[in-house]
Design a protein around this motif. Structure first.
Motif, PDB file in Angstrom:
ATOM      1  N   PRO A   7       0.822  -1.204   0.000  1.00 18.26           N
ATOM      2  CA  PRO A   7       0.000   0.000   0.000  1.00 18.26           C
ATOM      3  C   PRO A   7       0.861   1.261   0.000  1.00 18.26           C
ATOM      4  O   PRO A   7       1.794   1.379   0.790  1.00 18.26           O
ATOM      5  CB  PRO A   7      -0.800  -0.115   1.300  1.00 18.26           C
ATOM      6  N   PHE A   8       0.556   2.188  -0.879  1.00 18.13           N
ATOM      7  CA  PHE A   8       1.223   3.479  -0.918  1.00 18.13           C
ATOM      8  C   PHE A   8       0.314   4.527  -0.269  1.00 18.13           C
ATOM      9  O   PHE A   8      -0.817   4.237   0.129  1.00 18.13           O
ATOM     10  CB  PHE A   8       1.548   3.867  -2.362  1.00 18.13           C
ATOM     11  N   LYS A   9       0.794   5.763  -0.184  1.00 18.80           N
ATOM     12  CA  LYS A   9       0.018   6.825   0.462  1.00 18.80           C
ATOM     13  C   LYS A   9      -1.159   7.281  -0.384  1.00 18.80           C
ATOM     14  O   LYS A   9      -2.081   7.914   0.122  1.00 18.80           O
ATOM     15  CB  LYS A   9       0.922   8.009   0.789  1.00 18.80           C
ATOM     16  N   GLY A  10      -1.121   6.988  -1.664  1.00 19.96           N
ATOM     17  CA  GLY A  10      -2.195   7.390  -2.558  1.00 19.96           C
ATOM     18  C   GLY A  10      -1.973   6.806  -3.937  1.00 19.96           C
ATOM     19  O   GLY A  10      -0.913   6.226  -4.227  1.00 19.96           O
ATOM     20  N   PRO A  11      -2.957   6.934  -4.842  1.00 17.24           N
ATOM     21  CA  PRO A  11      -2.831   6.352  -6.185  1.00 17.24           C
ATOM     22  C   PRO A  11      -1.642   6.884  -6.973  1.00 17.24           C
ATOM     23  O   PRO A  11      -0.972   6.119  -7.668  1.00 17.24           O
ATOM     24  CB  PRO A  11      -4.152   6.725  -6.844  1.00 17.24           C
ATOM     25  N   ALA A  12      -1.359   8.192  -6.872  1.00 17.80           N
ATOM     26  CA  ALA A  12      -0.236   8.759  -7.622  1.00 17.80           C
ATOM     27  C   ALA A  12       1.089   8.163  -7.163  1.00 17.80           C
ATOM     28  O   ALA A  12       1.976   7.848  -7.989  1.00 17.80           O
ATOM     29  CB  ALA A  12      -0.216  10.280  -7.473  1.00 17.80           C
ATOM     30  N   GLU A  13       1.230   7.988  -5.842  1.00 16.15           N
ATOM     31  CA  GLU A  13       2.454   7.380  -5.319  1.00 16.15           C
ATOM     32  C   GLU A  13       2.581   5.923  -5.759  1.00 16.15           C
ATOM     33  O   GLU A  13       3.688   5.442  -6.029  1.00 16.15           O
ATOM     34  CB  GLU A  13       2.468   7.465  -3.795  1.00 16.15           C
ATOM     35  N   ALA A  14       1.453   5.224  -5.854  1.00 10.48           N
ATOM     36  CA  ALA A  14       1.490   3.830  -6.299  1.00 10.48           C
ATOM     37  C   ALA A  14       1.939   3.743  -7.754  1.00 10.48           C
ATOM     38  O   ALA A  14       2.746   2.873  -8.114  1.00 10.48           O
ATOM     39  CB  ALA A  14       0.112   3.190  -6.130  1.00 10.48           C
ATOM     40  N   VAL A  15       1.440   4.636  -8.597  1.00  8.16           N
ATOM     41  CA  VAL A  15       1.867   4.653 -10.004  1.00  8.16           C
ATOM     42  C   VAL A  15       3.357   4.961 -10.086  1.00  8.16           C
ATOM     43  O   VAL A  15       4.096   4.342 -10.866  1.00  8.16           O
ATOM     44  CB  VAL A  15       1.033   5.667 -10.813  1.00  8.16           C
ATOM     45  N   SER A  16       3.827   5.906  -9.275  1.00  8.78           N
ATOM     46  CA  SER A  16       5.269   6.205  -9.257  1.00  8.78           C
ATOM     47  C   SER A  16       6.072   4.985  -8.828  1.00  8.78           C
ATOM     48  O   SER A  16       7.152   4.722  -9.375  1.00  8.78           O
ATOM     49  CB  SER A  16       5.547   7.377  -8.309  1.00  8.78           C
ATOM     50  N   GLY A  17       5.546   4.244  -7.847  1.00  5.35           N
ATOM     51  CA  GLY A  17       6.227   3.029  -7.423  1.00  5.35           C
ATOM     52  C   GLY A  17       6.300   1.992  -8.521  1.00  5.35           C
ATOM     53  O   GLY A  17       7.295   1.271  -8.654  1.00  5.35           O
ATOM     54  N   LEU A  18       5.252   1.922  -9.326  1.00  8.55           N
ATOM     55  CA  LEU A  18       5.250   0.995 -10.452  1.00  8.55           C
ATOM     56  C   LEU A  18       6.252   1.440 -11.511  1.00  8.55           C
ATOM     57  O   LEU A  18       7.013   0.624 -12.052  1.00  8.55           O
ATOM     58  CB  LEU A  18       3.845   0.902 -11.051  1.00  8.55           C
ATOM     59  N   LEU A  19       6.271   2.736 -11.798  1.00 11.70           N
ATOM     60  CA  LEU A  19       7.236   3.259 -12.777  1.00 11.70           C
ATOM     61  C   LEU A  19       8.671   3.019 -12.324  1.00 11.70           C
ATOM     62  O   LEU A  19       9.567   2.818 -13.142  1.00 11.70           O
ATOM     63  CB  LEU A  19       6.999   4.753 -12.997  1.00 11.70           C
ATOM     64  N   GLY A  20       8.877   3.032 -10.996  1.00 13.00           N
ATOM     65  CA  GLY A  20      10.204   2.800 -10.455  1.00 13.00           C
ATOM     66  C   GLY A  20      10.509   1.344 -10.162  1.00 13.00           C
ATOM     67  O   GLY A  20      11.530   1.035  -9.540  1.00 13.00           O
ATOM     68  N   ASN A  21       9.631   0.434 -10.612  1.00 14.32           N
ATOM     69  CA  ASN A  21       9.814  -1.008 -10.443  1.00 14.32           C
ATOM     70  C   ASN A  21       9.872  -1.433  -8.975  1.00 14.32           C
ATOM     71  O   ASN A  21      10.459  -2.466  -8.646  1.00 14.32           O
ATOM     72  CB  ASN A  21      11.064  -1.492 -11.180  1.00 14.32           C
TER      73      ASN A  21
END
Length: 205
Positions: free
Chosen positions: A70-84
């Motif tokens: 779980p990330f702090k929000g959807p935008a952070e989760a997408v960033s986490g995906l982009l950063g593998n």
């Protein structure tokens, strides 16, 4: 505390992986998850978020185990995906479609019953071989409890007049949303009760 007015749109998600991921299809993801139970991570905007619930629904339907991050929000989760940092996630169409079209993410399935006009080349989960994933998000309008029924009914009628326009429907389709057929405030209230019951039991399990 709230008086339902109307359910307006259904909002669907898209299953995405990093653009450089070896995972090309849903079946690739299923095979990878089955070969290493719990080793693959999926991201979401937080515990109990729609992305979390749809991912767990997917895992149950596909018979696989992945680890939720779980990330702090959807935008952070997408960033986490982009950063593998995670290997996959279910994202809203507005959050993921541009990145997929730009080659930064790979969209491998959508959760809608039919393909979405915003991502016409992306198969549905059912087409990709995973059926039984139930979640579709709804977006509706509510008023404070005690609002007079005449006002609720007027809002309901005029909202659906707006949503009947081709321009409104086309704009919403670009966002991965489909307009719900006209429904009464009582029908929307019944939907909310059913959703609370269904997802309450799902979360507890």
């Amino acid at each position: 505390d709230l008086a339902p007015i109307a359910n307006l749109v259904w909002l669907y998600n898209v299953l995405v992986v990093p653009a450089d991921s070896p995972i090309q299809t849903v079946q690739d993801l299923v095979r990878a998850a089955r070969s290493q139970p719990g080793a693959l991570n999926y991201g979401s905007g937080g515990n109990g978020s729609p992305a979390h619930l749809v991912a767990e629904s997917f895992c149950q339907a596909a018979g696989v185990k992945m680890t939720h991050v779980p990330f702090k929000g959807p935008a952070e989760a997408v960033s986490g995906l982009l950063g593998n940092q995670v290997q996959a996630m279910f994202a809203t169409v507005p959050a993921a479609a541009g990145l997929a079209r730009g080659g930064k993410l790979r969209a491998i399935a959508v959760t809608s019953p039919q393909r979405l006009s915003a991502l016409p080349g992306v198969p549905t989960l059912a087409e990709a071989g995973v059926s039984g994933v139930e979640l579709k998000e709804w977006e509706g309008l509510v008023a404070p409890a005690g609002t007079p029924k005449a006002i609720i009914d007027k809002w309901n009628q005029e909202l659906f007049q707006v949503l009947a326009s081709p321009e409104a429907r086309a704009k919403l389709a670009d966002l991965g949303m489909s307009v719900v057929p006209s429904n009464s405030s009582a029908e929307f209230g019944e939907l909310i009760r059913k959703e609370l019951d269904h997802w309450g039991r799902f979360v507890r399990s």
